[in-house]
Design a protein around this motif. Structure first.
Motif, PDB file in Angstrom:
ATOM      1  N   ASP A  79       0.820  -1.212   0.000  1.00 36.41           N
ATOM      2  CA  ASP A  79       0.000   0.000   0.000  1.00 36.41           C
ATOM      3  C   ASP A  79       0.858   1.268   0.000  1.00 36.41           C
ATOM      4  OD1 ASP A  79      -2.290  -1.601   0.071  1.00 36.41           O
ATOM      5  OD2 ASP A  79      -2.295  -1.649   2.269  1.00 36.41           O
ATOM      6  N   ASP A  80       1.892   1.279  -0.847  1.00 40.64           N
ATOM      7  CA  ASP A  80       2.813   2.418  -0.997  1.00 40.64           C
ATOM      8  C   ASP A  80       3.616   2.724   0.263  1.00 40.64           C
ATOM      9  OD1 ASP A  80       2.250   2.849  -3.694  1.00 40.64           O
ATOM     10  OD2 ASP A  80       0.485   4.053  -3.198  1.00 40.64           O
ATOM     11  N   HIS A  81       3.790   1.750   1.113  1.00 33.89           N
ATOM     12  CA  HIS A  81       4.668   1.888   2.279  1.00 33.89           C
ATOM     13  C   HIS A  81       5.762   0.832   2.151  1.00 33.89           C
ATOM     14  CE1 HIS A  81       5.735   3.011   6.396  1.00 33.89           C
ATOM     15  NE2 HIS A  81       6.020   1.725   6.546  1.00 33.89           N
ATOM     16  N   ILE A  82       7.026   1.250   2.298  1.00 44.75           N
ATOM     17  CA  ILE A  82       8.153   0.328   2.170  1.00 44.75           C
ATOM     18  C   ILE A  82       8.552  -0.187   3.552  1.00 44.75           C
ATOM     19  CG2 ILE A  82      10.558   0.053   1.409  1.00 44.75           C
ATOM     20  CD1 ILE A  82       8.650   0.617  -0.896  1.00 44.75           C
ATOM     21  N   TYR A  83       8.670  -1.501   3.656  1.00 38.48           N
ATOM     22  CA  TYR A  83       9.136  -2.164   4.864  1.00 38.48           C
ATOM     23  C   TYR A  83      10.479  -2.808   4.551  1.00 38.48           C
ATOM     24  CZ  TYR A  83       4.287  -1.620   6.265  1.00 38.48           C
ATOM     25  OH  TYR A  83       3.049  -1.103   6.570  1.00 38.48           O
ATOM     26  N   ALA A  84      11.414  -2.752   5.493  1.00 38.60           N
ATOM     27  CA  ALA A  84      12.741  -3.351   5.297  1.00 38.60           C
ATOM     28  C   ALA A  84      13.044  -4.307   6.440  1.00 38.60           C
ATOM     29  CB  ALA A  84      13.803  -2.265   5.227  1.00 38.60           C
ATOM     30  N   TYR A  85      13.467  -5.501   6.067  1.00 35.80           N
ATOM     31  CA  TYR A  85      13.799  -6.539   7.033  1.00 35.80           C
ATOM     32  C   TYR A  85      15.114  -7.195   6.633  1.00 35.80           C
ATOM     33  CZ  TYR A  85       8.859  -6.124   8.187  1.00 35.80           C
ATOM     34  OH  TYR A  85       7.631  -5.632   8.552  1.00 35.80           O
ATOM     35  N   ALA A  86      15.794  -7.796   7.605  1.00 34.73           N
ATOM     36  CA  ALA A  86      16.933  -8.637   7.270  1.00 34.73           C
ATOM     37  C   ALA A  86      16.395  -9.775   6.403  1.00 34.73           C
ATOM     38  CB  ALA A  86      17.584  -9.180   8.533  1.00 34.73           C
ATOM     39  N   ASP A  87      17.070 -10.057   5.307  1.00 34.05           N
ATOM     40  CA  ASP A  87      16.610 -11.096   4.378  1.00 34.05           C
ATOM     41  C   ASP A  87      17.050 -12.467   4.874  1.00 34.05           C
ATOM     42  OD1 ASP A  87      15.499 -12.402   2.241  1.00 34.05           O
ATOM     43  OD2 ASP A  87      16.916 -11.637   0.755  1.00 34.05           O
ATOM     44  N   ALA A  88      16.638 -12.788   6.105  1.00 28.98           N
ATOM     45  CA  ALA A  88      16.985 -14.070   6.718  1.00 28.98           C
ATOM     46  C   ALA A  88      15.877 -14.464   7.686  1.00 28.98           C
ATOM     47  CB  ALA A  88      18.308 -13.958   7.462  1.00 28.98           C
ATOM     48  N   CYS A  89      15.310 -15.614   7.461  1.00 34.79           N
ATOM     49  CA  CYS A  89      14.287 -16.128   8.371  1.00 34.79           C
ATOM     50  C   CYS A  89      14.934 -16.398   9.730  1.00 34.79           C
ATOM     51  CB  CYS A  89      13.688 -17.415   7.805  1.00 34.79           C
ATOM     52  SG  CYS A  89      12.390 -18.123   8.846  1.00 34.79           S
ATOM     53  N   PRO A  90      14.280 -16.005  10.818  1.00 34.74           N
ATOM     54  CA  PRO A  90      14.869 -16.254  12.131  1.00 34.74           C
ATOM     55  C   PRO A  90      15.013 -17.736  12.476  1.00 34.74           C
ATOM     56  CG  PRO A  90      12.687 -15.263  12.361  1.00 34.74           C
ATOM     57  CD  PRO A  90      13.019 -15.288  10.898  1.00 34.74           C
ATOM     58  N   HIS A  91      14.351 -18.603  11.722  1.00 30.20           N
ATOM     59  CA  HIS A  91      14.410 -20.041  11.998  1.00 30.20           C
ATOM     60  C   HIS A  91      15.760 -20.636  11.624  1.00 30.20           C
ATOM     61  CE1 HIS A  91      12.980 -24.330  10.911  1.00 30.20           C
ATOM     62  NE2 HIS A  91      13.255 -24.282  12.204  1.00 30.20           N
ATOM     63  N   GLN A  92      16.087 -20.623  10.334  1.00 30.88           N
ATOM     64  CA  GLN A  92      17.355 -21.200   9.884  1.00 30.88           C
ATOM     65  C   GLN A  92      18.062 -20.317   8.874  1.00 30.88           C
ATOM     66  OE1 GLN A  92      16.778 -25.283   8.643  1.00 30.88           O
ATOM     67  NE2 GLN A  92      16.696 -25.966  10.769  1.00 30.88           N
ATOM     68  N   LYS A  93      17.741 -19.028   8.907  1.00 23.85           N
ATOM     69  CA  LYS A  93      18.435 -18.000   8.119  1.00 23.85           C
ATOM     70  C   LYS A  93      18.278 -18.132   6.609  1.00 23.85           C
ATOM     71  CE  LYS A  93      19.828 -16.362  11.986  1.00 23.85           C
ATOM     72  NZ  LYS A  93      18.803 -15.656  12.695  1.00 23.85           N
ATOM     73  N   SER A  94      17.301 -18.880   6.131  1.00 22.04           N
ATOM     74  CA  SER A  94      17.090 -18.934   4.688  1.00 22.04           C
ATOM     75  C   SER A  94      16.553 -17.585   4.215  1.00 22.04           C
ATOM     76  CB  SER A  94      16.145 -20.076   4.308  1.00 22.04           C
ATOM     77  OG  SER A  94      14.914 -19.929   4.960  1.00 22.04           O
ATOM     78  N   ARG A  95      16.776 -17.278   2.953  1.00 21.78           N
ATOM     79  CA  ARG A  95      16.416 -15.967   2.407  1.00 21.78           C
ATOM     80  C   ARG A  95      14.894 -15.834   2.285  1.00 21.78           C
ATOM     81  NH1 ARG A  95      21.207 -13.472  -0.088  1.00 21.78           N
ATOM     82  NH2 ARG A  95      19.758 -11.887  -0.807  1.00 21.78           N
ATOM     83  N   LEU A  96      14.364 -14.837   2.957  1.00 23.29           N
ATOM     84  CA  LEU A  96      12.921 -14.582   2.886  1.00 23.29           C
ATOM     85  C   LEU A  96      12.507 -14.131   1.494  1.00 23.29           C
ATOM     86  CD1 LEU A  96      12.522 -12.842   6.329  1.00 23.29           C
ATOM     87  CD2 LEU A  96      11.616 -15.076   5.674  1.00 23.29           C
ATOM     88  N   SER A  97      13.425 -13.515   0.752  1.00 21.51           N
ATOM     89  CA  SER A  97      13.115 -13.054  -0.601  1.00 21.51           C
ATOM     90  C   SER A  97      12.836 -14.218  -1.549  1.00 21.51           C
ATOM     91  CB  SER A  97      14.254 -12.187  -1.150  1.00 21.51           C
ATOM     92  OG  SER A  97      15.469 -12.906  -1.145  1.00 21.51           O
ATOM     93  N   GLU A  98      13.182 -15.420  -1.159  1.00 20.69           N
ATOM     94  CA  GLU A  98      12.889 -16.608  -1.969  1.00 20.69           C
ATOM     95  C   GLU A  98      11.532 -17.201  -1.606  1.00 20.69           C
ATOM     96  OE1 GLU A  98      16.261 -19.137  -1.293  1.00 20.69           O
ATOM     97  OE2 GLU A  98      17.591 -17.833  -2.457  1.00 20.69           O
ATOM     98  N   GLY A  99      10.888 -16.622  -0.604  1.00 17.56           N
ATOM     99  CA  GLY A  99       9.578 -17.100  -0.165  1.00 17.56           C
ATOM    100  C   GLY A  99       8.461 -16.468  -0.968  1.00 17.56           C
ATOM    101  N   SER A 100       7.294 -16.404  -0.367  1.00 14.34           N
ATOM    102  CA  SER A 100       6.136 -15.859  -1.070  1.00 14.34           C
ATOM    103  C   SER A 100       5.458 -14.793  -0.215  1.00 14.34           C
ATOM    104  CB  SER A 100       5.145 -16.972  -1.411  1.00 14.34           C
ATOM    105  OG  SER A 100       4.709 -17.619  -0.224  1.00 14.34           O
ATOM    106  N   LEU A 101       4.748 -13.920  -0.890  1.00 12.82           N
ATOM    107  CA  LEU A 101       3.963 -12.881  -0.241  1.00 12.82           C
ATOM    108  C   LEU A 101       2.528 -13.046  -0.708  1.00 12.82           C
ATOM    109  CD1 LEU A 101       3.973 -10.330   1.540  1.00 12.82           C
ATOM    110  CD2 LEU A 101       4.356  -9.012  -0.545  1.00 12.82           C
ATOM    111  N   ILE A 102       1.665 -13.374   0.227  1.00 15.61           N
ATOM    112  CA  ILE A 102       0.243 -13.559  -0.080  1.00 15.61           C
ATOM    113  C   ILE A 102      -0.508 -12.534   0.742  1.00 15.61           C
ATOM    114  CG2 ILE A 102      -1.703 -15.153  -0.029  1.00 15.61           C
ATOM    115  CD1 ILE A 102       0.483 -17.421  -0.098  1.00 15.61           C
ATOM    116  N   GLY A 103      -1.014 -11.510   0.078  1.00 11.05           N
ATOM    117  CA  GLY A 103      -1.635 -10.403   0.800  1.00 11.05           C
ATOM    118  C   GLY A 103      -0.581  -9.710   1.628  1.00 11.05           C
ATOM    119  N   LYS A 104      -0.727  -9.759   2.944  1.00  8.65           N
ATOM    120  CA  LYS A 104       0.250  -9.149   3.856  1.00  8.65           C
ATOM    121  C   LYS A 104       0.960 -10.205   4.693  1.00  8.65           C
ATOM    122  CE  LYS A 104      -2.229  -4.825   3.899  1.00  8.65           C
ATOM    123  NZ  LYS A 104      -2.996  -3.844   4.664  1.00  8.65           N
ATOM    124  N   THR A 105       0.945 -11.437   4.198  1.00 10.63           N
ATOM    125  CA  THR A 105       1.617 -12.534   4.886  1.00 10.63           C
ATOM    126  C   THR A 105       2.834 -12.977   4.090  1.00 10.63           C
ATOM    127  OG1 THR A 105      -0.454 -13.305   5.868  1.00 10.63           O
ATOM    128  CG2 THR A 105       1.351 -14.885   5.785  1.00 10.63           C
TER     129      THR A 105
END
Length: 100
Positions: free
Chosen positions: A17-43
Motif C-alpha cells: 500500500d505504498d509503504h516500504i518495509y525493510a527486514y533482514a533477508d533471513a528467516c529467524p528459523h534457519q536463516k534462509s532468504r525470505l526473498s525466496e519465499g512468497s507474499l500472499i496479501g500481507k503474509t
C-alpha cells in the motif's frame, strides 16, 4: 518483494500500500532468504519451512513467538534510505512505537 544487498547486508524490501518495509533477508528459523519465499496479501512465508510473518509488523504468525529484524526506512525523492545502524527486532520496534 525484493532482496537487495545494501552495504554488505542482505535486506528484504516489501511495498505494501505504498509503504516500504525493510527486514533482514533471513528467516529467524534457519536463516534462509525470505526473498525466496512468497507474499500472499500481507503474509510473508519463508520458502524453506513455511514460517509466516505479518509483513507490516514483522511479527510471527506461525509461530507467533518469532519476529523479523527490521530496519528504519525513509524515502527521499525516488531513493529508499535504510538506517543499517539501527537493526532491531519487530518486537522492539512495536515497544518503541507504543511508548509514543
Amino acid at each position: 518483494m525484493i532482496g537487495v544487498d545494501a552495504g554488505g547486508n542482505d535486506i528484504l524490501l516489501v511495498n505494501i500500500d505504498d509503504h516500504i518495509y525493510a527486514y533482514a533477508d533471513a528467516c529467524p528459523h534457519q536463516k534462509s532468504r525470505l526473498s525466496e519465499g512468497s507474499l500472499i496479501g500481507k503474509t510473508l512465508r519463508c520458502a524453506r519451512h513455511h514460517w509466516e510473518f505479518d509483513v507490516c509488523s514483522g511479527h510471527g504468525i506461525n509461530p507467533q513467538n518469532s519476529c523479523l529484524k527490521t530496519y528504519p526506512v525513509a524515502i527521499e525523492s525516488r531513493d529508499i534510505l535504510l538506517d543499517l545502524g539501527e537493526e532491531r527486532s519487530a518486537e522492539a520496534t512495536a515497544d518503541i512505537e507504543n511508548q509514543r
